[in-house]
Structures are given as C-alpha cells and as structure tokens.
Design a protein around this motif. Structure first.
Motif, PDB file in Angstrom:
ATOM      1  N   ASP A 112       0.809  -1.220   0.000  1.00  0.00           N
ATOM      2  CA  ASP A 112       0.000   0.000   0.000  1.00  0.00           C
ATOM      3  C   ASP A 112       0.842   1.270   0.000  1.00  0.00           C
ATOM      4  O   ASP A 112       0.294   2.374   0.101  1.00  0.00           O
ATOM      5  CB  ASP A 112      -0.927   0.018   1.219  1.00  0.00           C
ATOM      6  CG  ASP A 112      -2.000  -1.055   1.127  1.00  0.00           C
ATOM      7  OD1 ASP A 112      -2.435  -1.355  -0.007  1.00  0.00           O
ATOM      8  OD2 ASP A 112      -2.385  -1.606   2.181  1.00  0.00           O
ATOM      9  N   THR A 113       2.146   1.152  -0.105  1.00  0.00           N
ATOM     10  CA  THR A 113       3.031   2.322  -0.094  1.00  0.00           C
ATOM     11  C   THR A 113       3.036   2.982  -1.466  1.00  0.00           C
ATOM     12  O   THR A 113       3.357   2.327  -2.462  1.00  0.00           O
ATOM     13  CB  THR A 113       4.470   1.899   0.279  1.00  0.00           C
ATOM     14  OG1 THR A 113       4.441   1.221   1.530  1.00  0.00           O
ATOM     15  CG2 THR A 113       5.386   3.108   0.364  1.00  0.00           C
ATOM     16  N   PRO A 114       2.674   4.262  -1.539  1.00  0.00           N
ATOM     17  CA  PRO A 114       2.678   4.944  -2.834  1.00  0.00           C
ATOM     18  C   PRO A 114       4.078   4.988  -3.451  1.00  0.00           C
ATOM     19  O   PRO A 114       5.066   5.179  -2.758  1.00  0.00           O
ATOM     20  CB  PRO A 114       2.204   6.358  -2.502  1.00  0.00           C
ATOM     21  CG  PRO A 114       1.488   6.232  -1.203  1.00  0.00           C
ATOM     22  CD  PRO A 114       2.166   5.115  -0.473  1.00  0.00           C
ATOM     23  N   ASN A 115       4.125   4.755  -4.756  1.00  0.00           N
ATOM     24  CA  ASN A 115       5.349   4.805  -5.557  1.00  0.00           C
ATOM     25  C   ASN A 115       6.411   3.769  -5.186  1.00  0.00           C
ATOM     26  O   ASN A 115       7.556   3.897  -5.589  1.00  0.00           O
ATOM     27  CB  ASN A 115       5.971   6.207  -5.533  1.00  0.00           C
ATOM     28  CG  ASN A 115       5.048   7.235  -6.132  1.00  0.00           C
ATOM     29  OD1 ASN A 115       4.403   6.989  -7.150  1.00  0.00           O
ATOM     30  ND2 ASN A 115       4.948   8.378  -5.492  1.00  0.00           N
ATOM     31  N   TYR A 116       6.050   2.763  -4.397  1.00  0.00           N
ATOM     32  CA  TYR A 116       6.992   1.680  -4.093  1.00  0.00           C
ATOM     33  C   TYR A 116       7.092   0.768  -5.310  1.00  0.00           C
ATOM     34  O   TYR A 116       6.083   0.391  -5.902  1.00  0.00           O
ATOM     35  CB  TYR A 116       6.532   0.875  -2.871  1.00  0.00           C
ATOM     36  CG  TYR A 116       7.445  -0.289  -2.551  1.00  0.00           C
ATOM     37  CD1 TYR A 116       8.612  -0.096  -1.837  1.00  0.00           C
ATOM     38  CD2 TYR A 116       7.140  -1.573  -2.985  1.00  0.00           C
ATOM     39  CE1 TYR A 116       9.460  -1.147  -1.549  1.00  0.00           C
ATOM     40  CE2 TYR A 116       7.982  -2.633  -2.705  1.00  0.00           C
ATOM     41  CZ  TYR A 116       9.141  -2.417  -1.989  1.00  0.00           C
ATOM     42  OH  TYR A 116       9.974  -3.475  -1.715  1.00  0.00           O
ATOM     43  N   LYS A 117       8.306   0.413  -5.684  1.00  0.00           N
ATOM     44  CA  LYS A 117       8.535  -0.474  -6.828  1.00  0.00           C
ATOM     45  C   LYS A 117       8.940  -1.845  -6.327  1.00  0.00           C
ATOM     46  O   LYS A 117       9.812  -1.973  -5.462  1.00  0.00           O
ATOM     47  CB  LYS A 117       9.615   0.095  -7.753  1.00  0.00           C
ATOM     48  CG  LYS A 117       9.296   1.487  -8.273  1.00  0.00           C
ATOM     49  CD  LYS A 117       7.961   1.527  -8.983  1.00  0.00           C
ATOM     50  CE  LYS A 117       7.627   2.944  -9.416  1.00  0.00           C
ATOM     51  NZ  LYS A 117       6.252   3.126  -9.745  1.00  0.00           N
ATOM     52  N   ALA A 118       8.320  -2.863  -6.860  1.00  0.00           N
ATOM     53  CA  ALA A 118       8.571  -4.236  -6.443  1.00  0.00           C
ATOM     54  C   ALA A 118      10.024  -4.624  -6.703  1.00  0.00           C
ATOM     55  O   ALA A 118      10.642  -4.178  -7.657  1.00  0.00           O
ATOM     56  CB  ALA A 118       7.640  -5.190  -7.182  1.00  0.00           C
ATOM     57  N   LYS A 119      10.557  -5.489  -5.833  1.00  0.00           N
ATOM     58  CA  LYS A 119      11.912  -5.998  -5.962  1.00  0.00           C
ATOM     59  C   LYS A 119      11.855  -7.468  -6.343  1.00  0.00           C
ATOM     60  O   LYS A 119      10.914  -8.174  -6.010  1.00  0.00           O
ATOM     61  CB  LYS A 119      12.669  -5.834  -4.648  1.00  0.00           C
ATOM     62  CG  LYS A 119      12.872  -4.398  -4.264  1.00  0.00           C
ATOM     63  CD  LYS A 119      13.584  -4.281  -2.952  1.00  0.00           C
ATOM     64  CE  LYS A 119      13.740  -2.816  -2.594  1.00  0.00           C
ATOM     65  NZ  LYS A 119      14.231  -2.623  -1.262  1.00  0.00           N
ATOM     66  N   SER A 120      12.879  -7.906  -7.026  1.00  0.00           N
ATOM     67  CA  SER A 120      12.971  -9.298  -7.441  1.00  0.00           C
ATOM     68  C   SER A 120      14.416  -9.746  -7.312  1.00  0.00           C
ATOM     69  O   SER A 120      15.341  -8.931  -7.392  1.00  0.00           O
ATOM     70  CB  SER A 120      12.508  -9.438  -8.892  1.00  0.00           C
ATOM     71  OG  SER A 120      12.701 -10.756  -9.338  1.00  0.00           O
ATOM     72  N   VAL A 121      14.620 -11.049  -7.111  1.00  0.00           N
ATOM     73  CA  VAL A 121      15.963 -11.611  -7.027  1.00  0.00           C
ATOM     74  C   VAL A 121      16.110 -12.627  -8.139  1.00  0.00           C
ATOM     75  O   VAL A 121      15.312 -13.549  -8.275  1.00  0.00           O
ATOM     76  CB  VAL A 121      16.209 -12.280  -5.659  1.00  0.00           C
ATOM     77  CG1 VAL A 121      17.612 -12.861  -5.590  1.00  0.00           C
ATOM     78  CG2 VAL A 121      15.990 -11.287  -4.535  1.00  0.00           C
ATOM     79  N   ASN A 122      17.140 -12.443  -8.954  1.00  0.00           N
ATOM     80  CA  ASN A 122      17.440 -13.335 -10.070  1.00  0.00           C
ATOM     81  C   ASN A 122      18.620 -14.205  -9.673  1.00  0.00           C
ATOM     82  O   ASN A 122      19.650 -13.683  -9.249  1.00  0.00           O
ATOM     83  CB  ASN A 122      17.761 -12.493 -11.303  1.00  0.00           C
ATOM     84  CG  ASN A 122      18.038 -13.323 -12.518  1.00  0.00           C
ATOM     85  OD1 ASN A 122      18.808 -14.270 -12.483  1.00  0.00           O
ATOM     86  ND2 ASN A 122      17.414 -12.955 -13.618  1.00  0.00           N
TER      87      ASN A 122
END
Length: 130
Positions: free
Chosen positions: A33-43
C-alpha cells in the motif's frame, strides 16, 4: 572440493539465494500500500555473479591473521522502476507475490531436506555406519 564434491557449498548458496528472495518478497508484501513503491525481485544468475564481485577482504596487519571477506551489498536484487500496478504508483501485485512466496518456500524446504540428508550421511560415515 570436499567430501561431497561441493554439494554442501552449492546447497548453501541455494539457501542464501532463497533467503534473499524471501526477504525481497516480504518487503514487497509489506509495502503493497506504499505509494510509488517499486517491487523488488531476485534473479539467481545475477545473485551468483554479483556475489562474486561484491565482497571485500579485511586488512591484515600480520600474515598469521585470519583472512576473511564480507559482502558489501545485497547481490542479485533488482527493482522494477518502470512498472506500475496501481493508481498510486505502487508496483506490487499481491497475488503474484503470494505465489512467489509459496514457490520459494517449497524450494527452500527442498534444499533444507537435501542438506539434512547430506549431513546425516556424513554423520553416519563418522560413526562408522552405526
């Protein structure tokens, strides 16, 4: 190479990857629900290649001192800067994150079971098969 041909160290790297992925997924879920938060991913590929290059050695004043290294950053973590899932600029898809969390949990449990099997085999060899 070791007793198991490097299997234990490979399992250890896999567990490190799984823990890092779990941390990224947990951060995504916590910030849904955090505005402008971008999801993180681990490759995994990036995790292994970054882990090789993100270590520093300690300064030793004597050659008898232990040589050790430490990680300087979180290797393999990527941000999806241009992805927007909701109107407030948030890039977290809760359904996807929950599916990723379940998949990662299964992967982690499989690695733990395999590591346990390897260590039990080692314990059996040490005890002489008894």
């Amino acid at each position: 190479m070791g007793i198991f041909g490097g299997t234990i160290s490979s399992l250890e790297r896999g567990l490190d990857f799984s823990a890092m992925k779990h941390k990224a997924i947990a951060q995504n879920i916590a910030n849904v629900d955090t505005p402008n938060y971008k999801a993180k991913s681990v490759n995994f590929k990036n995790f292994l290649s970054d882990a090789k290059h993100s270590t520093i050695s300690a300064y030793r004043t004597n050659e008898k001192h232990f040589n050790f290294q430490m990680n300087t950053s979180s290797p393999g973590v990527n941000n999806y800067a241009d992805f927007q899932y909701s109107q407030n600029g948030n890039g977290v898809d809760m359904d996807k994150e929950q599916a990723n969390l379940a998949t990662n949990q299964i992967y982690y449990n499989a690695l733990v079971d395999r590591m346990s099997s390897k260590l039990n085999t080692l314990q059996s060899v040490i005890k002489g098969g008894r």
